[in-house]
Design a protein around this motif. Structure first.
Motif, PDB file in Angstrom:
ATOM      1  N   LEU A 228      44.322  48.353  34.490  1.00  0.00           N
ATOM      2  CA  LEU A 228      43.178  47.472  33.767  1.00  0.00           C
ATOM      3  C   LEU A 228      44.036  46.541  32.965  1.00  0.00           C
ATOM      4  CD1 LEU A 228      40.295  47.283  32.764  1.00  0.00           C
ATOM      5  CD2 LEU A 228      40.928  48.743  30.837  1.00  0.00           C
ATOM      6  N   SER A 229      45.303  46.667  32.289  1.00  0.00           N
ATOM      7  CA  SER A 229      45.742  45.531  31.619  1.00  0.00           C
ATOM      8  C   SER A 229      46.219  44.378  32.789  1.00  0.00           C
ATOM      9  CB  SER A 229      46.985  46.010  31.028  1.00  0.00           C
ATOM     10  OG  SER A 229      46.731  46.918  29.830  1.00  0.00           O
ATOM     11  N   LEU A 230      46.744  44.809  33.983  1.00  0.00           N
ATOM     12  CA  LEU A 230      47.006  43.983  34.937  1.00  0.00           C
ATOM     13  C   LEU A 230      45.836  43.130  35.229  1.00  0.00           C
ATOM     14  CD1 LEU A 230      49.062  42.665  36.879  1.00  0.00           C
ATOM     15  CD2 LEU A 230      48.491  44.730  38.461  1.00  0.00           C
ATOM     16  N   VAL A 231      44.881  43.527  35.382  1.00  0.00           N
ATOM     17  CA  VAL A 231      43.643  43.147  35.850  1.00  0.00           C
ATOM     18  C   VAL A 231      43.000  42.202  35.102  1.00  0.00           C
ATOM     19  CG1 VAL A 231      41.327  43.376  36.754  1.00  0.00           C
ATOM     20  CG2 VAL A 231      42.835  44.788  37.447  1.00  0.00           C
ATOM     21  N   ASP A 232      43.127  42.460  33.798  1.00  0.00           N
ATOM     22  CA  ASP A 232      42.647  41.546  32.708  1.00  0.00           C
ATOM     23  C   ASP A 232      43.508  40.453  32.327  1.00  0.00           C
ATOM     24  OD1 ASP A 232      40.559  43.048  31.832  1.00  0.00           O
ATOM     25  OD2 ASP A 232      41.384  44.385  30.201  1.00  0.00           O
ATOM     26  N   LEU A 233      44.839  40.639  32.672  1.00  0.00           N
ATOM     27  CA  LEU A 233      45.623  39.561  32.525  1.00  0.00           C
ATOM     28  C   LEU A 233      45.396  38.505  33.684  1.00  0.00           C
ATOM     29  CD1 LEU A 233      49.600  39.864  32.059  1.00  0.00           C
ATOM     30  CD2 LEU A 233      48.667  38.320  33.716  1.00  0.00           C
ATOM     31  N   CYS A 234      45.072  38.992  35.039  1.00  0.00           N
ATOM     32  CA  CYS A 234      44.873  38.023  36.014  1.00  0.00           C
ATOM     33  C   CYS A 234      43.369  37.433  35.938  1.00  0.00           C
ATOM     34  CB  CYS A 234      44.793  38.997  37.279  1.00  0.00           C
ATOM     35  SG  CYS A 234      46.557  39.672  37.694  1.00  0.00           S
ATOM     36  N   LEU A 235      42.675  38.339  35.229  1.00  0.00           N
ATOM     37  CA  LEU A 235      41.300  37.578  35.079  1.00  0.00           C
ATOM     38  C   LEU A 235      41.139  36.345  34.230  1.00  0.00           C
ATOM     39  CD1 LEU A 235      38.176  38.043  35.576  1.00  0.00           C
ATOM     40  CD2 LEU A 235      37.952  39.402  33.411  1.00  0.00           C
TER      41      LEU A 235
ATOM     42  N   CYS B 165      35.208  42.644  39.364  1.00  0.00           N
ATOM     43  CA  CYS B 165      34.750  43.685  40.143  1.00  0.00           C
ATOM     44  C   CYS B 165      35.853  44.708  39.727  1.00  0.00           C
ATOM     45  CB  CYS B 165      34.545  43.392  41.651  1.00  0.00           C
ATOM     46  SG  CYS B 165      33.342  42.561  42.238  1.00  0.00           S
ATOM     47  N   MET B 166      37.146  44.665  39.792  1.00  0.00           N
ATOM     48  CA  MET B 166      38.117  45.496  39.467  1.00  0.00           C
ATOM     49  C   MET B 166      37.863  45.998  38.046  1.00  0.00           C
ATOM     50  SD  MET B 166      40.115  46.609  41.752  1.00  0.00           S
ATOM     51  CE  MET B 166      41.445  47.412  40.676  1.00  0.00           C
ATOM     52  N   ASP B 167      37.529  45.385  37.088  1.00  0.00           N
ATOM     53  CA  ASP B 167      37.493  45.789  35.795  1.00  0.00           C
ATOM     54  C   ASP B 167      36.396  46.829  35.922  1.00  0.00           C
ATOM     55  OD1 ASP B 167      39.074  45.056  33.612  1.00  0.00           O
ATOM     56  OD2 ASP B 167      38.008  43.035  33.530  1.00  0.00           O
ATOM     57  N   ASN B 168      35.266  46.544  36.692  1.00  0.00           N
ATOM     58  CA  ASN B 168      34.012  47.530  36.765  1.00  0.00           C
ATOM     59  C   ASN B 168      34.483  48.814  37.295  1.00  0.00           C
ATOM     60  OD1 ASN B 168      31.000  47.751  36.916  1.00  0.00           O
ATOM     61  ND2 ASN B 168      31.535  48.190  38.869  1.00  0.00           N
TER      62      ASN B 168
ATOM     63  N   TYR C  14      32.817  37.966  27.601  1.00  0.00           N
ATOM     64  CA  TYR C  14      33.396  38.958  28.705  1.00  0.00           C
ATOM     65  C   TYR C  14      34.541  38.351  29.791  1.00  0.00           C
ATOM     66  CZ  TYR C  14      31.490  37.205  33.233  1.00  0.00           C
ATOM     67  OH  TYR C  14      31.122  36.308  34.519  1.00  0.00           O
ATOM     68  N   ALA C  15      34.598  37.317  29.640  1.00  0.00           N
ATOM     69  CA  ALA C  15      35.720  36.639  30.658  1.00  0.00           C
ATOM     70  C   ALA C  15      37.033  36.372  30.013  1.00  0.00           C
ATOM     71  CB  ALA C  15      35.374  35.459  31.403  1.00  0.00           C
ATOM     72  N   VAL C  16      37.017  36.223  28.658  1.00  0.00           N
ATOM     73  CA  VAL C  16      38.080  35.838  27.664  1.00  0.00           C
ATOM     74  C   VAL C  16      38.355  36.907  26.591  1.00  0.00           C
ATOM     75  CG1 VAL C  16      39.220  34.151  26.339  1.00  0.00           C
ATOM     76  CG2 VAL C  16      37.794  33.547  28.275  1.00  0.00           C
ATOM     77  N   VAL C  17      37.237  37.068  25.678  1.00  0.00           N
ATOM     78  CA  VAL C  17      37.417  37.873  24.592  1.00  0.00           C
ATOM     79  C   VAL C  17      37.610  39.332  24.883  1.00  0.00           C
ATOM     80  CG1 VAL C  17      36.192  38.603  22.400  1.00  0.00           C
ATOM     81  CG2 VAL C  17      35.877  36.238  23.188  1.00  0.00           C
ATOM     82  N   THR C  18      36.857  40.098  25.892  1.00  0.00           N
ATOM     83  CA  THR C  18      37.156  41.351  26.171  1.00  0.00           C
ATOM     84  C   THR C  18      38.442  41.714  26.713  1.00  0.00           C
ATOM     85  OG1 THR C  18      34.517  41.545  26.704  1.00  0.00           O
ATOM     86  CG2 THR C  18      36.219  43.339  27.839  1.00  0.00           C
TER      87      THR C  18
END
Length: 325
Positions: free
Chosen positions: A79-86, A122-125, A291-295
């Protein structure tokens, strides 16, 4: 591969007279006033740095501590990897545009950005749903947890999540590539958002919108239903625990994930509700930032502040890093 694929196509300007070709979109961002650009640059650069370091520290702490090599922390590191990439798909381009005083993004760049943004969203979801299932097994079937959540199943769940995310994103991008676009090619957002791009098209977008509603509805219904079902069973099991200490420990185990789930889905639903209820591009952009930055920025703090194991692993990692210098 993707930029090369997208660069072979151009945006057709369907205007009166001869048709011309436009090879770029314009991201309007938050403000056109020059005095606002420096504060915006500082704000988003700070948020980006905090997000990068926060999620990177979570990944390094989990990877360096053998006690955290468990399914729950395996999913958390993903999840951390996906958030970093997002955040890395949107913020760097925004910051670069502010620095060079430009709002342009190429057609290839826009579709590439949209492609990767959809993958990571989608990966976050999917990961939040998988993590809810992991917590369900841990609380409701503790004696069988190791047998059920074995490394093969964990790897398979993550692999399936990546495959579905890639497929969904690719379908949307292939559909967008067949569209023609009108004179207005200005996107009232700070990144190439799929719904905003569809609104700019002169082509018939019924099929695209059906695909958007279908995938969004499917992901939302399946994921939210799965999460709600898991936590209904979890709450029922927690109430049956006789000791107050046991209940507290079970609640803490699930509390961080529940906070992240609530934050993610409330902001995502806020984006869609804002987009449908108002025509204000400002409100839509603010909702998108949530949802794209703050979360992604807040997720590491939610897990580290509420999780003793993560805090201990972070302290050990930082102390080891400091002593080795």
């Amino acid at each position: 591969f993707l930029p090369h694929l997208f660069s072979d196509r151009q945006i057709t300007y369907m205007g009166p007279g001869n048709q011309t070709c436009v090879s770029e979109f314009f991201l309007l961002g938050f403000s056109e006033k020059s005095e606002h650009q420096l504060p915006l640059f500082g704000l988003f650069l700070g948020m980006y740095i905090v997000t990068l370091f926060g999620n990177l520290l979570i990944m390094l702490a989990i990877g360096s501590d053998s006690h955290l090599h468990t399914p729950m922390y395996f999913f958390l590191s993903n999840l951390s990897l996906v958030d970093l990439c997002l955040v890395s798909t949107t913020i760097p381009k925004m910051l670069a545009n502010i620095l060079i005083h430009s709002k342009a993004i190429s057609y290839a760049g826009c579709l590439t950005q949209m492609y990767f943004f959809l993958i990571f969203a989608c990966m976050d979801n999917f990961l939040l749903s998988v993590m809810a299932y992991d917590r369900f097994v841990a609380i409701c079937h503790p004696l069988r947890y190791v047998a059920i959540m074995n490394p093969q199943l964990c790897g398979l769940l993550v692999l399936i999540s990546w495959a579905l995310s890639l497929l969904i994103s690719l379908l949307h991008n292939l559909m967008v590539m067949h569209l023609s676009f009108c004179k207005d090619h200005e996107i009232p957002n700070f990144f190439c958002d799929l719904t905003q791009i569809l609104k700019l098209s002169c082509s018939e977008t019924l099929t695209n919108n059906i695909l958007v509603y279908f995938t969004t509805g499917l992901l939302g219904i399946v994921s939210v239903t799965g999460i709600l079902t898991s936590y209904t069973q979890i709450c029922s099991s927690i109430l049956k625990i006789p000791s107050a200490g046991g209940k507290y420990k079970a609640f803490i185990t699930c509390g961080s994930h529940l906070c992240v789930v609530s934050l993610f889905y409330s902001t995502v639903f806020g984006v869609y509700m804002t987009s449908s209820a108002t025509h204000s591009s400002w409100k839509s952009m603010v909702a998108s930032v949530m949802y794209a930055v703050v979360t992604p920025m807040l997720n590491p703090f939610i897990y580290s502040l509420r999780n003793k194991d993560i805090k201990d692993a972070l302290k050990k990692f930082i102390s080891r890093s400091s002593s080795s210098q």
